[in-house]
Design a protein around this motif. Structure first.
Motif, PDB file in Angstrom:
ATOM      1  N   ALA A 293      46.207   3.973  26.217  1.00  0.00           N
ATOM      2  CA  ALA A 293      45.020   3.278  25.716  1.00  0.00           C
ATOM      3  C   ALA A 293      45.340   1.836  25.353  1.00  0.00           C
ATOM      4  O   ALA A 293      44.582   0.907  25.690  1.00  0.00           O
ATOM      5  N   ARG A 294      46.431   1.621  24.662  1.00  0.00           N
ATOM      6  CA  ARG A 294      46.792   0.262  24.266  1.00  0.00           C
ATOM      7  C   ARG A 294      47.040  -0.632  25.482  1.00  0.00           C
ATOM      8  O   ARG A 294      46.609  -1.790  25.523  1.00  0.00           O
ATOM      9  N   GLU A 295      47.718  -0.087  26.486  1.00  0.00           N
ATOM     10  CA  GLU A 295      47.992  -0.877  27.686  1.00  0.00           C
ATOM     11  C   GLU A 295      46.702  -1.191  28.438  1.00  0.00           C
ATOM     12  O   GLU A 295      46.513  -2.313  28.940  1.00  0.00           O
ATOM     13  N   LEU A 296      45.805  -0.236  28.523  1.00  0.00           N
ATOM     14  CA  LEU A 296      44.540  -0.459  29.217  1.00  0.00           C
ATOM     15  C   LEU A 296      43.709  -1.524  28.502  1.00  0.00           C
ATOM     16  O   LEU A 296      43.138  -2.415  29.145  1.00  0.00           O
ATOM     17  N   LEU A 297      43.627  -1.429  27.187  1.00  0.00           N
ATOM     18  CA  LEU A 297      42.870  -2.431  26.434  1.00  0.00           C
ATOM     19  C   LEU A 297      43.499  -3.812  26.567  1.00  0.00           C
ATOM     20  O   LEU A 297      42.800  -4.818  26.728  1.00  0.00           O
ATOM     21  N   LYS A 298      44.817  -3.864  26.532  1.00  0.00           N
ATOM     22  CA  LYS A 298      45.528  -5.136  26.671  1.00  0.00           C
ATOM     23  C   LYS A 298      45.262  -5.773  28.021  1.00  0.00           C
ATOM     24  O   LYS A 298      45.249  -7.011  28.149  1.00  0.00           O
ATOM     25  N   ASN A 299      45.013  -4.948  29.033  1.00  0.00           N
ATOM     26  CA  ASN A 299      44.810  -5.456  30.389  1.00  0.00           C
ATOM     27  C   ASN A 299      43.339  -5.573  30.775  1.00  0.00           C
ATOM     28  O   ASN A 299      43.006  -5.586  31.954  1.00  0.00           O
ATOM     29  N   GLY A 300      42.488  -5.662  29.785  1.00  0.00           N
ATOM     30  CA  GLY A 300      41.107  -6.045  30.052  1.00  0.00           C
ATOM     31  C   GLY A 300      40.088  -4.935  30.113  1.00  0.00           C
ATOM     32  O   GLY A 300      38.903  -5.205  30.359  1.00  0.00           O
ATOM     33  N   CYS A 301      40.471  -3.682  29.926  1.00  0.00           N
ATOM     34  CA  CYS A 301      39.469  -2.606  29.895  1.00  0.00           C
ATOM     35  C   CYS A 301      38.695  -2.697  28.580  1.00  0.00           C
ATOM     36  O   CYS A 301      39.296  -2.656  27.503  1.00  0.00           O
ATOM     37  N   ASN A 302      37.387  -2.815  28.662  1.00  0.00           N
ATOM     38  CA  ASN A 302      36.619  -2.947  27.422  1.00  0.00           C
ATOM     39  C   ASN A 302      36.029  -1.633  26.941  1.00  0.00           C
ATOM     40  O   ASN A 302      35.389  -1.577  25.897  1.00  0.00           O
ATOM     41  N   LEU A 303      36.239  -0.552  27.707  1.00  0.00           N
ATOM     42  CA  LEU A 303      35.748   0.756  27.303  1.00  0.00           C
ATOM     43  C   LEU A 303      36.726   1.822  27.773  1.00  0.00           C
ATOM     44  O   LEU A 303      37.175   1.799  28.926  1.00  0.00           O
ATOM     45  N   LEU A 304      37.052   2.754  26.877  1.00  0.00           N
ATOM     46  CA  LEU A 304      37.885   3.900  27.210  1.00  0.00           C
ATOM     47  C   LEU A 304      37.047   5.158  27.050  1.00  0.00           C
ATOM     48  O   LEU A 304      36.343   5.328  26.045  1.00  0.00           O
ATOM     49  N   HIS A 305      37.121   6.037  28.051  1.00  0.00           N
ATOM     50  CA  HIS A 305      36.329   7.270  28.058  1.00  0.00           C
ATOM     51  C   HIS A 305      37.278   8.444  27.853  1.00  0.00           C
ATOM     52  O   HIS A 305      38.267   8.589  28.582  1.00  0.00           O
ATOM     53  N   PHE A 306      36.974   9.310  26.881  1.00  0.00           N
ATOM     54  CA  PHE A 306      37.884  10.393  26.519  1.00  0.00           C
ATOM     55  C   PHE A 306      37.278  11.755  26.852  1.00  0.00           C
ATOM     56  O   PHE A 306      36.132  12.052  26.515  1.00  0.00           O
ATOM     57  N   TYR A 307      38.096  12.591  27.521  1.00  0.00           N
ATOM     58  CA  TYR A 307      37.731  13.977  27.797  1.00  0.00           C
ATOM     59  C   TYR A 307      38.183  14.818  26.607  1.00  0.00           C
ATOM     60  O   TYR A 307      39.384  14.884  26.316  1.00  0.00           O
ATOM     61  N   THR A 308      37.239  15.458  25.920  1.00  0.00           N
ATOM     62  CA  THR A 308      37.548  16.067  24.626  1.00  0.00           C
ATOM     63  C   THR A 308      37.835  17.551  24.682  1.00  0.00           C
ATOM     64  O   THR A 308      38.206  18.135  23.655  1.00  0.00           O
ATOM     65  N   LEU A 309      37.680  18.203  25.845  1.00  0.00           N
ATOM     66  CA  LEU A 309      37.870  19.657  25.902  1.00  0.00           C
ATOM     67  C   LEU A 309      39.241  20.039  25.361  1.00  0.00           C
ATOM     68  O   LEU A 309      40.272  19.590  25.864  1.00  0.00           O
ATOM     69  N   MET A 310      39.245  20.864  24.317  1.00  0.00           N
ATOM     70  CA  MET A 310      40.472  21.353  23.672  1.00  0.00           C
ATOM     71  C   MET A 310      41.330  20.205  23.131  1.00  0.00           C
ATOM     72  O   MET A 310      42.534  20.367  22.936  1.00  0.00           O
TER      73      MET A 310
END
Length: 318
Positions: free
Chosen positions: A288-305
Motif C-alpha cells: 500500500a505504501r509503495e502504491l501510494l508513493k507511486n501515484g495511486c490515489n485509491l486503494l481497493h481492499f478485498y475484505t473476505l476473512m
C-alpha cells in the motif's frame, strides 16, 4: 450525485474502498454491517458488493437416486447494496455479472437498481459454474462482459430487450470493469487481455479495478501496458491481506495469482495463523505504501476473512 469514476478522479488525498460478499443464504446481514462498522472510520469512497450465480447440487433421495437442485448460495446483491446505502449513506457498487443470469434477469435487476437510486455498477463476465471446466453462458444470457456493457448502454438509452423504446433513465448507469495484472486465466497472454480491456473502455467503462495481486511490479507493468495502448481511465489496485496458512496455496489456485517467493517464505516460517496474519498485514502495508508513493490515489481492499487485517493496514497508511 457524482459517479464513482468522478469521485476517483477528484480525489485530493489517498482514498480507501472495499469489497464485501453478501451473506450466505439464510444468514443475517449483521456480519456485513460489522465489517463496515469496523472500517467506516477510513471514509470508504465506495463499497463493492459481489454477485454470485446459481449452482447445481445433487442430493440423495430415499430411492437411492440423486435429486438435482439449483441453489444460489449468496443471493441478495441488490438488496444488500440498497441496505448499505440506506444505513450508511456510502456509495455502493453492485457487481453485475453474465455468469448464471439471463439477459432478462439482468434487465430486471438494473430496473430495480434504478428505482433504488443505485447507478454505479461493476460489470464482469463472472466465474465458471463449478460443474464446467470452461465458461458457458446462461441460456439467453450474455457471454462476455462486452455484451453486458452493450446491454447497459442500451438500457441507458431507454432500449429494452423486447425492443420497447422508453425514455432514457434520468440518471444513466456509470460503470467500471475488472483488470487482471497477471492476465485473466483464459487469456493467451497479457497483451491480448489488455486489448480486450481497451475495448471495454472504448465501450464506456470509466475506471478499472484490478484483481488482487501481491507483487506491485506486476501492477506497475500492467498499468504501463494499458497506458501504452491508450487506456487513460483510472486503474485502481486491489489488495488482499493473507490471513491463513492455507491461502498460500488456495489463493493462487482460485484467483490465478502469484505469491512472491520472499512473501511465501515468510509465511512458511509461521507457526500459527496468527503469525500468518501479522506477516500478511506487514506485506500488504508495504504494498500500500509503495502504491501510494507511486501515484495511486485509491486503494481497493478485498475484505473476505480479512476485515481486521484491512483495518490494521489502513491504520498504518491513512
Amino acid at each position: 450525485m457524482p459517479t464513482a469514476a468522478q469521485l476517483i478522479r477528484d480525489l485530493k488525498q489517498p482514498g480507501f474502498s472495499l469489497e464485501l460478499l453478501p451473506p450466505l443464504k439464510g444468514n443475517s446481514i449483521k456480519r456485513v454491517f460489522s465489517t463496515i462498522d469496523t472500517l467506516k472510520e477510513f471514509n470508504p469512497l465506495f463499497i463493492n458488493i459481489t454477485s454470485h450465480r446459481d449452482e447445481v447440487i445433487f442430493r440423495n433421495v430415499d430411492n437411492g437416486l440423486f435429486e438435482r437442485k439449483v441453489t444460489r448460495k449468496r443471493p441478495g446483491t441488490v438488496a444488500v447494496a440498497a441496505s448499505i446505502q440506506h444505513k450508511y449513506g456510502i456509495k455502493v457498487i453492485p457487481h453485475i455479472i453474465c455468469s448464471g443470469f439471463t439477459r432478462s434477469e439482468t434487465e430486471y435487476a438494473l430496473i430495480d437498481l434504478n428505482f433504488l437510486g443505485i447507478h454505479d455498477l461493476l460489470l464482469l463476465r463472472g466465474d465458471n459454474s463449478q460443474r464446467d471446466k470452461f465458461f458457458k453462458p446462461q441460456d439467453e444470457g450474455n457471454a462476455y462482459a462486452l455484451d453486458l456493457i452493450n446491454q447497459v448502454n442500451n438500457l441507458n438509452k431507454g432500449i429494452f430487450l423486447d425492443s420497447t423504446q422508453a425514455d432514457a433513465f434520468d440518471t444513466p448507469f456509470s460503470f467500471g470493469v475488472a483488470g487482471y495484472p497477471e492476465k485473466h486465466e483464459e487469456a493467451p497472454n497479457l497483451d491480448s487481455d489488455v486489448y480486450w480491456l481497451k475495448k471495454k473502455v472504448e465501450a464506456g467503462a470509466e475506471y478499472i479495478v484490478t484483481q488482487m495481486f501481491f507483487d506491485n511490479e506486476k501492477y506497475f507493468e500492467f498499468v504501463r501496458k494499458c497506458r501504452a495502448v491508450g487506456i487513460t481511465v483510472p486503474i485502481v489496485p486491489g489488495l488482499k491481506p493473507i490471513t491463513l496458512m492455507n491461502q498460500l496455496t488456495v489463493l493462487p489456485k482460485i484467483f490465478h495469482v502469484d505469491i512472491p517467493e520472499a512473501f511465501a517464505n515468510e509465511i512458511r516460517k509461521c507457526k500459527s495463523d496468527a503469525d500468518v496474519m501479522q506477516v500478511g498485514v506487514e506485506w500488504t502495508t508495504m504494498q500500500a505504501r509503495e502504491l501510494l508513493k507511486n501515484g495511486c490515489n485509491l486503494l481497493h481492499f478485498y475484505t473476505l476473512m480479512a476485515t481486521e487485517s484491512v483495518r490494521r493496514v489502513a491504520s498504518e497508511v491513512y
